[in-house]
Design a protein around this motif. Structure first.
Motif, PDB file in Angstrom:
ATOM      1  N   ASN A 144       0.820  -1.209   0.000  1.00  0.00           N
ATOM      2  CA  ASN A 144       0.000   0.000   0.000  1.00  0.00           C
ATOM      3  C   ASN A 144       0.856   1.262   0.000  1.00  0.00           C
ATOM      4  OD1 ASN A 144      -2.717  -0.991  -0.129  1.00  0.00           O
ATOM      5  ND2 ASN A 144      -2.388  -1.800   1.920  1.00  0.00           N
ATOM      6  N   ILE A 145       1.823   1.307  -0.890  1.00  0.00           N
ATOM      7  CA  ILE A 145       2.634   2.520  -1.027  1.00  0.00           C
ATOM      8  C   ILE A 145       1.700   3.685  -1.352  1.00  0.00           C
ATOM      9  CG2 ILE A 145       3.252   2.261  -3.478  1.00  0.00           C
ATOM     10  CD1 ILE A 145       6.200   3.016  -2.222  1.00  0.00           C
ATOM     11  N   GLN A 146       0.638   3.376  -2.027  1.00  0.00           N
ATOM     12  CA  GLN A 146      -0.533   4.222  -2.204  1.00  0.00           C
ATOM     13  C   GLN A 146      -1.688   3.225  -2.100  1.00  0.00           C
ATOM     14  OE1 GLN A 146      -0.407   6.810  -5.612  1.00  0.00           O
ATOM     15  NE2 GLN A 146      -2.619   6.918  -5.718  1.00  0.00           N
ATOM     16  N   TYR A 147      -2.831   3.614  -1.594  1.00  0.00           N
ATOM     17  CA  TYR A 147      -3.880   2.628  -1.333  1.00  0.00           C
ATOM     18  C   TYR A 147      -4.105   1.718  -2.540  1.00  0.00           C
ATOM     19  CZ  TYR A 147      -7.946   0.159   0.153  1.00  0.00           C
ATOM     20  OH  TYR A 147      -8.800  -0.858   0.510  1.00  0.00           O
ATOM     21  N   GLY A 148      -4.030   0.409  -2.285  1.00  0.00           N
ATOM     22  CA  GLY A 148      -4.290  -0.586  -3.315  1.00  0.00           C
ATOM     23  C   GLY A 148      -3.122  -0.859  -4.243  1.00  0.00           C
ATOM     24  N   TYR A 191      15.010  -5.063  -9.837  1.00  0.00           N
ATOM     25  CA  TYR A 191      14.045  -4.230 -10.546  1.00  0.00           C
ATOM     26  C   TYR A 191      12.844  -4.015  -9.643  1.00  0.00           C
ATOM     27  CZ  TYR A 191      17.026  -5.822 -14.280  1.00  0.00           C
ATOM     28  OH  TYR A 191      18.128  -6.108 -15.037  1.00  0.00           O
ATOM     29  N   ALA A 192      12.273  -2.822  -9.708  1.00  0.00           N
ATOM     30  CA  ALA A 192      11.103  -2.510  -8.890  1.00  0.00           C
ATOM     31  C   ALA A 192      10.012  -1.900  -9.768  1.00  0.00           C
ATOM     32  CB  ALA A 192      11.480  -1.552  -7.772  1.00  0.00           C
ATOM     33  N   TRP A 193       8.761  -2.150  -9.375  1.00  0.00           N
ATOM     34  CA  TRP A 193       7.608  -1.590 -10.068  1.00  0.00           C
ATOM     35  C   TRP A 193       6.439  -1.578  -9.099  1.00  0.00           C
ATOM     36  CZ3 TRP A 193       9.471  -6.461 -10.740  1.00  0.00           C
ATOM     37  CH2 TRP A 193       8.616  -7.526 -10.481  1.00  0.00           C
ATOM     38  N   HIS A 194       5.382  -0.894  -9.489  1.00  0.00           N
ATOM     39  CA  HIS A 194       4.155  -0.871  -8.700  1.00  0.00           C
ATOM     40  C   HIS A 194       3.131  -1.795  -9.336  1.00  0.00           C
ATOM     41  CE1 HIS A 194       4.947   3.327  -6.769  1.00  0.00           C
ATOM     42  NE2 HIS A 194       5.791   2.392  -6.362  1.00  0.00           N
ATOM     43  N   GLN A 195       2.338  -2.427  -8.477  1.00  0.00           N
ATOM     44  CA  GLN A 195       1.348  -3.401  -8.926  1.00  0.00           C
ATOM     45  C   GLN A 195       0.102  -3.266  -8.064  1.00  0.00           C
ATOM     46  OE1 GLN A 195       3.053  -7.268  -9.737  1.00  0.00           O
ATOM     47  NE2 GLN A 195       1.316  -8.285  -8.782  1.00  0.00           N
ATOM     48  N   ILE A 196      -1.063  -3.397  -8.679  1.00  0.00           N
ATOM     49  CA  ILE A 196      -2.320  -3.347  -7.925  1.00  0.00           C
ATOM     50  C   ILE A 196      -2.413  -4.595  -7.063  1.00  0.00           C
ATOM     51  CG2 ILE A 196      -4.842  -3.342  -8.081  1.00  0.00           C
ATOM     52  CD1 ILE A 196      -4.562  -1.837 -10.728  1.00  0.00           C
ATOM     53  N   ASN A 197      -2.734  -4.412  -5.776  1.00  0.00           N
ATOM     54  CA  ASN A 197      -2.877  -5.553  -4.880  1.00  0.00           C
ATOM     55  C   ASN A 197      -4.344  -6.001  -4.838  1.00  0.00           C
ATOM     56  OD1 ASN A 197      -4.216  -3.914  -2.920  1.00  0.00           O
ATOM     57  ND2 ASN A 197      -2.266  -3.364  -1.994  1.00  0.00           N
ATOM     58  N   PRO A 198      -4.649  -7.136  -4.191  1.00  0.00           N
ATOM     59  CA  PRO A 198      -6.030  -7.643  -4.190  1.00  0.00           C
ATOM     60  C   PRO A 198      -7.054  -6.647  -3.629  1.00  0.00           C
ATOM     61  CG  PRO A 198      -4.528  -9.363  -3.490  1.00  0.00           C
ATOM     62  CD  PRO A 198      -3.720  -8.106  -3.598  1.00  0.00           C
ATOM     63  N   PRO A 245      -7.473  -2.816   4.524  1.00  0.00           N
ATOM     64  CA  PRO A 245      -7.588  -1.541   5.250  1.00  0.00           C
ATOM     65  C   PRO A 245      -8.692  -0.703   4.648  1.00  0.00           C
ATOM     66  CG  PRO A 245      -5.600  -1.561   3.890  1.00  0.00           C
ATOM     67  CD  PRO A 245      -6.207  -2.920   3.803  1.00  0.00           C
ATOM     68  N   PRO A 246      -9.276   0.186   5.409  1.00  0.00           N
ATOM     69  CA  PRO A 246     -10.340   1.033   4.858  1.00  0.00           C
ATOM     70  C   PRO A 246      -9.820   1.876   3.690  1.00  0.00           C
ATOM     71  CG  PRO A 246     -10.050   1.424   7.228  1.00  0.00           C
ATOM     72  CD  PRO A 246      -8.986   0.467   6.800  1.00  0.00           C
ATOM     73  N   ALA A 247     -10.618   1.985   2.668  1.00  0.00           N
ATOM     74  CA  ALA A 247     -10.233   2.786   1.507  1.00  0.00           C
ATOM     75  C   ALA A 247     -10.336   4.259   1.854  1.00  0.00           C
ATOM     76  CB  ALA A 247     -11.130   2.457   0.323  1.00  0.00           C
TER      77      ALA A 247
END
Length: 174
Positions: free
Chosen positions: A126-130, A144-151, A167-169
């Motif tokens: 949750n570097i940013q929500y979701g 290598y690093a990237w961002h990915q949508i979590n469940p 966590p609450p949105a």
């Protein structure tokens, strides 16, 4: 007269296409200056992200989408030490980077993750929500690093209520 109108429409369409291409591939990206926040892995003991040793960092990001973050770097930490210390991320799916950011090849990284030639770790949940930051590390220290949508993000971004185990949105996402 009709030829001039058609030619004008074609010129406008070509200009619009060029502008759209530029915006998608170049316009919104900025270079990331590395600091300890950029290269962190989540500890299996504390569940918190911790800075790790890195060098030769190259990164890009864009404020137009939280999924545009990409980074390439090297670490001296071995995969054996990393697997004992940090949370492994099972469903890592690298996202394509713009062609000009040539250190990051999502297809190769993804194939290497599937074959077990690279290991994926949870950088920051949750570097940013979701959205999670994922880090893939090779035996030779390439990473290598990237961002990915979590469940949780997948559910909430589709407009559904936040599941009980998430966590609450933030206001406005539900």
């Amino acid at each position: 007269m009709a030829r001039f109108i058609i030619a004008g429409m074609l010129v406008i369409a070509a200009i619009a296409g060029a502008v759209l291409y530029y915006q998608q591939v170049y316009a919104y990206y900025t270079t990331v200056q590395a600091d300890a926040q950029d290269v962190r892995l989540t500890s299996v003991v504390t569940g918190q992200p911790e800075p790790v040793i890195f060098e030769n960092f190259q990164g890009i990001d864009a404020n137009s989408s939280p999924l545009r973050y990409r980074a390439c770097f090297q670490t001296v930490l071995s995969q054996a030490m990393l697997t004992e210390t940090y949370v492994i991320y099972d469903d890592a799916e690298p996202r394509n980077a713009p062609g000009w950011f040539d250190c990051f090849d999502a297809q190769t990284i993804g194939a290497d993750l599937e074959r077990g030639e690279a290991l994926a770790f949870l950088g920051t949940q949750n570097i940013q929500y979701g959205i999670d930051r994922i880090v893939a590390v090779y035996p030779d220290g390439r990473a290598y690093a990237w961002h990915q949508i979590n469940p949780c993000g997948e559910v909430v971004f589709d407009g559904n209520p936040t599941p009980d185990d998430c966590p609450p949105a933030p206001e406005g996402l539900n």
